[in-house]
Scaffold this active site. Structure first.
Site, mmCIF file in Angstrom:
data_model
loop_
_atom_site.group_PDB
_atom_site.id
_atom_site.type_symbol
_atom_site.label_atom_id
_atom_site.label_comp_id
_atom_site.label_asym_id
_atom_site.label_seq_id
_atom_site.Cartn_x
_atom_site.Cartn_y
_atom_site.Cartn_z
ATOM 1 N N CYS A 241 4.620 9.515 1.923
ATOM 2 C CA CYS A 241 5.503 8.982 0.870
ATOM 3 C C CYS A 241 6.931 8.876 1.378
ATOM 4 O O CYS A 241 7.654 7.932 1.092
ATOM 5 C CB CYS A 241 5.450 9.874 -0.356
ATOM 6 S SG CYS A 241 6.051 11.546 -0.075
ATOM 7 N N HIS B 96 7.500 15.003 -3.753
ATOM 8 C CA HIS B 96 7.004 13.627 -3.584
ATOM 9 C C HIS B 96 8.196 12.669 -3.555
ATOM 10 O O HIS B 96 9.076 12.737 -4.407
ATOM 11 C CB HIS B 96 6.055 13.273 -4.737
ATOM 12 C CG HIS B 96 5.416 11.936 -4.606
ATOM 13 N ND1 HIS B 96 4.809 11.512 -3.446
ATOM 14 C CD2 HIS B 96 5.278 10.909 -5.491
ATOM 15 C CE1 HIS B 96 4.330 10.282 -3.615
ATOM 16 N NE2 HIS B 96 4.601 9.893 -4.852
ATOM 17 N N ASN C 221 6.154 3.742 -6.623
ATOM 18 C CA ASN C 221 5.358 4.772 -5.972
ATOM 19 C C ASN C 221 4.613 4.159 -4.788
ATOM 20 O O ASN C 221 4.702 2.954 -4.535
ATOM 21 C CB ASN C 221 4.367 5.367 -6.992
ATOM 22 C CG ASN C 221 3.902 6.761 -6.609
ATOM 23 O OD1 ASN C 221 4.118 7.195 -5.483
ATOM 24 N ND2 ASN C 221 3.258 7.438 -7.523
#
Lengths: 247, 104
Positions: free
Chosen positions: A26, A164, A202
Site C-alpha cells: 500500500c 495502512h 485505496n
C-alpha cells in the site's frame, strides 16, 4: 479552502485503482499515486508509475512485507526518478536484489517530499491548492466497508494504530438524518445534518468500497488520518502558481 | 449488498445462500467440506460484525459482504496491514540527540 475538491474530476491526474494482491505494498502504491497526480497537475502529463521499482529498489529489502511512504520517496530521489508502469510493471512480488531502475528511462521525478501538519484544515488547504496527499490510517473498519462516510471514535478506530497507506484525493460534504437508524424507522422526516468527508483512493481493487475509493469523516481525525500526511513535491521551489481543484 | 440495503423480501436469504452468492461474486472455491464449513463460519462472524459496525458508525457508512468476508482478522491483517510498523508508530519521532539517532 473551497467547499469541495475532487481531483478525480480533472483528466490525467488520478490513475486507475490498483490491487495489491498478496503483496503488502500500500505504501508504494500510495506514493506512486501521489507522484502521478502531482506530475499530472504540474505538467499536464498523465503518467502511470512503477510500483515494482519501489518494491525492488527500496533500502528495506522485500517491499511486499510492508514499508513506509517516506522510503518510497527516498528510492525515487536515489534513482533520480521513477520508471513507468509500462516499462517496469507490477509483479505482485518483490525482487529485493534485482533493482532494474538503471535499465529504464525516468518517467517522472521529484524535488523533495514533506510531511504536513497534523491539522485537517491545513491538509484540506494543501490538497485543494497543491494536489493529492498520502495518508496512513487504521484500516480496521475497511475490511467490511461497502459505501458511505465512516465516522469513528478513538474507541472504534484507534487513531494511533495506523497500519495502512492510501491516497487522499478530495473532500466534500453530504447530508444525513440526525440519527439514520431512528430516521429509517420514523414516519416523519428526521432533521438532517451535514457530514464533511475525505475521499480516499485505496489499493484493493475497484470491486471494493465505492469503486475502489472510500470516504472518512472530516474533522475528528477519524482512524488517525492526520498522523502521517506526506507528499512529494515535483515543482522547483519558485514563486507559487495557484492551481484550483475542480468541484 | 450491504446489510441495510439488503431487500428483506418475503424472508431474508439463508446464510448459505448469501455465502453462495459471495462465492460466485468473488470467485471463491474451497478445497474440501471442512474448509467450506470453516469459511462459512468465518463468513457468518464477519456478517455479524458488519451489522455491529453499521450500528456503531456515527456517519453514513454501510458495511456488509466484501471481497474479504471469508477472511479472519489475522488473515486480513497479514494480507493488507502494512506490518513493518507492527501496530506501533515508527520511531521517526525520536528526538534528535539520542545516541542511536546520531549513529544512524
Amino acid at each position: 479552502v473551497p467547499p469541495t475538491c475532487d481531483w478525480r474530476n480533472l483528466d490525467g491526474v488520478i490513475s486507475s485503482v490498483k490491487k495489491q494482491e498478496s503483496c503488502n505494498c500500500c505504501w508504494a502504491m500510495a506514493a506512486a499515486g501521489n507522484i502521478e497526480a502531482l506530475w499530472g497537475i504540474r505538467y499536464h502529463q498523465s503518467v502511470e508509475l512503477s510500483v515494482q521499482e519501489l518494491l525492488d529498489c527500496g533500502r528495506c529489502g522485500d517491499g511486499c512485507r510492508g514499508g513506509f511512504v517516506w522510503d518510497a520517496f527516498m528510492t525515487v530521489l536515489n534513482n533520480s526518478g521513477l520508471a513507468s508502469e509500462k516499462d517496469y510493471p507490477f509483479q505482485g512480488k518483490a525482487k529485493p536484489h534485482r533493482c532494474l531502475a538503471k535499465k529504464h528511462k525516468r518517467a517522472a521525478w521529484i524535488q523533495d517530499f514533506i510531511m504536513l501538519q497534523d491539522n485537517e484544515q491545513k491538509i484540506a488547504w494543501h490538497l485543494a491548492t497543491e494536489g493529492p496527499i498520502t495518508v496512513t490510517i487504521n484500516m480496521k473498519l475497511l475490511k467490511q466497508y461497502k459505501k458511505g462516510v465512516i465516522k469513528a471514535t478513538p474507541t472504534s478506530c484507534d487513531p494511533l494504530l495506523v497500519d495502512h497507506c492510501v491516497l487522499l484525493v478530495g473532500f466534500g460534504k453530504t447530508e444525513a438524518e440526525v440519527d439514520r437508524r431512528a430516521g429509517a424507522a420514523a414516519s416523519q422526516p428526521y432533521p438532517r445534518r451535514s457530514i464533511p468527508f475525505w475521499i480516499l483512493k485505496n489499493s484493493w481493487g475497484a470491486e471494493w468500497g465505492e469503486k475502489g475509493y472510500f470516504r472518512l469523516y472530516r474533522g475528528n481525525n477519524t482512524c488517525g488520518i492526520t498522523k502521517y500526511p506526506l507528499t512529494a513535491r515535483v515543482d522547483r521551489p519558485v514563486k507559487k502558481r495557484r492551481v484550483s481543484c475542480p468541484p | 449488498g450491504s446489510l441495510r440495503s439488503q431487500d428483506p423480501g418475503p424472508q431474508p436469504l439463508e446464510l448459505k445462500q448469501v455465502f453462495t452468492l459471495f462465492q460466485i461474486q468473488y470467485n471463491r472455491s474451497y478445497s474440501n467440506p471442512e474448509e467450506y464449513a470453516r469459511r462459512l463460519d468465518i463468513f457468518a462472524r464477519n456478517l455479524a460484525q458488519a451489522q455491529q459496525l453499521e450500528e456503531e458508525d456515527l456517519g453514513t457508512a454501510e458495511f456488509g459482504v466484501t471481497p474479504f468476508s471469508d477472511l479472519t482478522e489475522e488473515e486480513f491483517g497479514r494480507l493488507y496491514g502494512r506490518r513493518r510498523m507492527d501496530g506501533e508508530a515508527p520511531n521517526v519521532g525520536r528526538e534528535v540527540g539520542s545516541e542511536e539517532w546520531e549513529e544512524s
